[in-house]
Motif scaffolding. Structure first.
Motif, short mmCIF file in Angstrom:
data_model
loop_
_atom_site.label_atom_id
_atom_site.label_comp_id
_atom_site.label_asym_id
_atom_site.label_seq_id
_atom_site.Cartn_x
_atom_site.Cartn_y
_atom_site.Cartn_z
N PHE A 46 0.80 -1.26 0.19
CA PHE A 46 0.13 0.06 -0.09
C PHE A 46 0.90 1.16 -0.02
CE2 PHE A 46 -2.62 -3.42 1.87
CZ PHE A 46 -3.69 -2.94 1.38
N THR A 47 0.37 2.30 -0.74
CA THR A 47 1.05 3.61 -0.68
C THR A 47 0.11 4.73 -0.11
OG1 THR A 47 2.16 5.50 -1.88
CG2 THR A 47 0.23 4.15 -2.85
N ASN A 48 0.54 5.85 0.39
CA ASN A 48 -0.15 6.80 1.09
C ASN A 48 0.39 8.12 0.52
OD1 ASN A 48 1.86 6.95 2.90
ND2 ASN A 48 0.87 6.67 4.80
N ASP A 49 1.34 8.14 -0.37
CA ASP A 49 1.88 9.15 -1.11
C ASP A 49 2.09 9.11 -2.52
OD1 ASP A 49 4.02 7.23 -1.67
OD2 ASP A 49 5.41 8.00 -0.11
N GLY A 50 0.98 8.72 -2.89
CA GLY A 50 0.78 8.69 -4.44
C GLY A 50 1.55 7.61 -5.40
N GLY A 51 2.31 6.82 -4.61
CA GLY A 51 3.14 5.68 -5.22
C GLY A 51 4.66 5.74 -5.15
N LYS A 52 5.08 6.96 -4.11
CA LYS A 52 6.53 7.04 -4.21
C LYS A 52 7.18 5.88 -3.45
CE LYS A 52 6.41 12.09 -4.68
NZ LYS A 52 4.86 12.40 -4.92
N THR A 53 6.50 5.71 -2.26
CA THR A 53 6.78 4.69 -1.30
C THR A 53 5.70 3.70 -0.89
OG1 THR A 53 6.34 6.00 0.57
CG2 THR A 53 8.51 6.14 -0.04
N TRP A 54 6.21 2.38 -0.89
CA TRP A 54 5.07 1.16 -0.45
C TRP A 54 5.45 0.58 0.73
CZ3 TRP A 54 1.13 1.05 -3.94
CH2 TRP A 54 1.14 1.91 -5.11
N THR A 55 4.24 0.31 1.55
CA THR A 55 4.56 -0.78 2.79
C THR A 55 3.76 -1.86 2.55
OG1 THR A 55 4.24 1.41 4.18
CG2 THR A 55 3.93 -0.83 5.22
N LEU A 56 4.48 -3.00 2.66
CA LEU A 56 3.98 -4.32 2.60
C LEU A 56 2.93 -4.53 3.35
CD1 LEU A 56 7.47 -6.32 1.94
CD2 LEU A 56 5.67 -5.88 -0.02
N SER A 57 1.72 -5.47 2.74
CA SER A 57 0.75 -5.89 3.71
C SER A 57 1.61 -7.05 4.39
CB SER A 57 -0.18 -6.79 2.89
OG SER A 57 -1.16 -7.18 3.73
N GLN A 58 0.61 -7.01 5.97
CA GLN A 58 1.32 -7.92 6.71
C GLN A 58 0.44 -9.36 6.83
OE1 GLN A 58 3.92 -7.61 8.82
NE2 GLN A 58 4.29 -6.03 7.23
N ILE A 59 -0.70 -9.39 5.98
CA ILE A 59 -1.47 -10.62 5.65
C ILE A 59 -0.54 -11.77 5.44
CG2 ILE A 59 -3.11 -11.68 4.13
CD1 ILE A 59 -4.38 -9.82 5.93
N PHE A 60 -0.99 -12.82 6.01
CA PHE A 60 0.17 -14.09 6.04
C PHE A 60 -0.75 -15.41 6.16
CE2 PHE A 60 2.46 -17.52 7.87
CZ PHE A 60 3.58 -17.47 6.65
N PRO A 61 -0.51 -16.32 5.14
CA PRO A 61 0.32 -16.47 4.13
C PRO A 61 -0.21 -15.41 3.10
CG PRO A 61 -0.87 -18.26 4.06
CD PRO A 61 -1.31 -17.63 5.31
N GLN A 62 0.70 -15.14 1.94
CA GLN A 62 0.13 -14.60 0.62
C GLN A 62 -0.17 -15.49 -0.52
OE1 GLN A 62 1.67 -10.70 -0.06
NE2 GLN A 62 1.59 -10.24 2.19
N ALA A 63 -0.30 -15.02 -1.66
CA ALA A 63 -0.53 -15.88 -2.75
C ALA A 63 -0.14 -15.10 -4.12
CB ALA A 63 -1.70 -16.68 -2.74
N PHE A 64 -0.44 -15.65 -5.12
CA PHE A 64 -0.53 -14.75 -6.45
C PHE A 64 -1.77 -14.02 -6.48
CE2 PHE A 64 -2.17 -15.01 -10.99
CZ PHE A 64 -1.30 -13.74 -11.14
N TYR A 65 -1.94 -12.81 -6.84
CA TYR A 65 -3.04 -12.17 -7.00
C TYR A 65 -3.06 -11.33 -8.28
CZ TYR A 65 -2.54 -12.02 -1.97
OH TYR A 65 -2.23 -12.56 -0.64
N SER A 66 -4.15 -11.52 -9.02
CA SER A 66 -4.01 -11.11 -10.53
C SER A 66 -4.88 -9.94 -10.55
CB SER A 66 -4.84 -12.05 -11.27
OG SER A 66 -6.09 -12.34 -11.06
N ALA A 67 -5.58 -9.34 -9.72
CA ALA A 67 -6.49 -8.14 -9.84
C ALA A 67 -6.75 -7.63 -8.61
CB ALA A 67 -7.70 -8.27 -10.60
N VAL A 68 -6.83 -6.31 -8.30
CA VAL A 68 -7.21 -5.67 -7.07
C VAL A 68 -7.91 -4.35 -7.35
CG1 VAL A 68 -4.96 -4.37 -6.79
CG2 VAL A 68 -6.47 -4.59 -4.91
N ALA A 69 -8.92 -4.06 -6.55
CA ALA A 69 -9.91 -2.92 -6.74
C ALA A 69 -10.50 -2.49 -5.45
CB ALA A 69 -11.05 -3.30 -7.84
#
Length: 360
Positions: free
Chosen positions: A270-293
């Motif tokens: 996720f970003t809160n500065d328009g895409g300059k920096t990104w913070t990884l989600s803490q959801i575990f475990p993760q998997a391949f995601y093809s789409a988000v909205a």
């Protein structure tokens, strides 16, 4: 994570004759088993989807889907669709060179206008989005410019009919082995009318392969910045597959390695500065995601709802709570590729073998 199945909270529409799912006493058939990767929800009743062998489907009542094929397009894979009404829609096909095209209909598919064909043999369209019915943008994989440098291809329309390439020199060079993914028509993002003022100038697109980067223009493509992200990358099958922004500063990217869909991340940030920096989600475990909205009613950061699609599930996030994982019956063939939020809330998802699902 809480788990549920497609019985009450989700309505599955199997677009084939073999097996059907039923919710609230309703069964829905759209007479196709093609793979679907494009989807566009105009309203709760009106929606379009697109896929392999020149196929598109549409509904005007949310229940009955009608399947059809664009004339002379059986060899095309329509990875993107953007619809504005029951009658008007744009289709984007993905493929090498002239297999990448843009079509338009204003009469519900009775006639299709071929607006653009990619004449570069190394071209490959990945994603298409629109601010409104006359202003849109298409993203294509990097192609060599006059100096031999690789640069992503971007086409703009200002009249909904003619398409003009953004001068390649205006974009930062691509890294060798970097590309975009045409998996769900969602590696390109803007803020359309209703999410911001008309013709908001922001454009974002996400990449994968050797790097997983974020390109951002704040002036409709005249100048660009590019930022690294922490999403999994390296193989040509890994990187960012989807990007969404709720407003000019808050956004999300999702991806992974589609050849290893069960491999743990990092696949979500996720970003809160328009895409300059990104913070990884803490959801575990993760998997391949093809789409988000984002849910299209998510205006308040404290009430954010987010949808993520993987091959075998849909995640329904109501941040900051853990997501609800919505999965089809274990032995079913339902799979998912792409999604489109409804204007009134909820989401429409599509996938292989004509699968369509709705989450209210």
């Amino acid at each position: 994570m809480r788990k549920s199945v497609f019985i009450q909270s989700v309505c599955i529409l199997l677009l084939g004759a073999a097996a059907l799912a039923q919710t609230a006493g309703q069964t829905h058939i759209s007479h196709t088993t093609e793979g679907l990767r494009g989807v566009s929800a105009v309203s709760r009743d009106i929606a379009w989807a697109s896929g392999t062998h020149g196929t598109y489907i549409r509904t005007t009542d949310s229940h009955t889907w009608i399947a059809a094929q664009v004339p002379d397009a059986a060899g095309l894979d329509f990875r993107g669709v953007v619809a504005f009404s029951a009658s008007e829609a744009f289709l984007m096909s993905s493929g090498s060179g002239d297999l990448s095209r843009i079509y338009h209909t204003a009469d519900a598919g009775q006639h299709w206008q071929l607006q653009f064909t990619n004449t570069n043999p190394k071209g490959f369209f990945d994603s298409m989005v629109f601010w409104d019915r006359t202003h849109g943008i298409v993203l294509g994989d990097p192609i060599p410019d006059e100096s031999g440098k690789l640069r992503f291809e971007l086409l703009l329309t200002d009249d909904g009919q003619t398409w003009t390439q953004i001068p390649p020199a205006q974009l930062p060079p691509a890294v060798e082995g970097e590309g975009a993914f045409a998996a769900s028509n969602s590696c390109l993002a803007i803020l359309s009318k209703g999410e911001a003022s008309t013709l908001d100038p922001n454009i974002w697109f996400a990449t994968g392969g050797k790097v997983a980067r974020m390109f951002h223009s704040s002036d409709r493509g005249q100048t660009w910045q590019v930022f690294d992200t922490p999403i999994l990358h390296g193989p040509d099958s890994a990187g960012i597959f989807s990007i969404a922004f709720r407003d000019p500063t808050h956004g999300v990217i999702a991806g992974g390695d589609y050849k290893h869909p069960d491999q743990d991340g990092p696949d979500l940030a996720f970003t809160n500065d328009g895409g300059k920096t990104w913070t990884l989600s803490q959801i575990f475990p993760q998997a391949f995601y093809s789409a988000v909205a984002y849910d299209r009613r998510s205006k308040d950061v404290t009430l954010t709802r987010l949808f993520i699609v993987g091959p075998k599930f849909i995640y329904d996030f109501r941040l900051p709570q853990n997501p609800t994982r919505i999965s089809p019956p274990r032995k079913s063939e339902f799979r998912f590729n792409a999604l489109s939020p409804y204007p009134s809330g909820g989401v429409l998802a599509v996938g292989p073998k004509g699968t369509v699902a709705t989450v209210p």
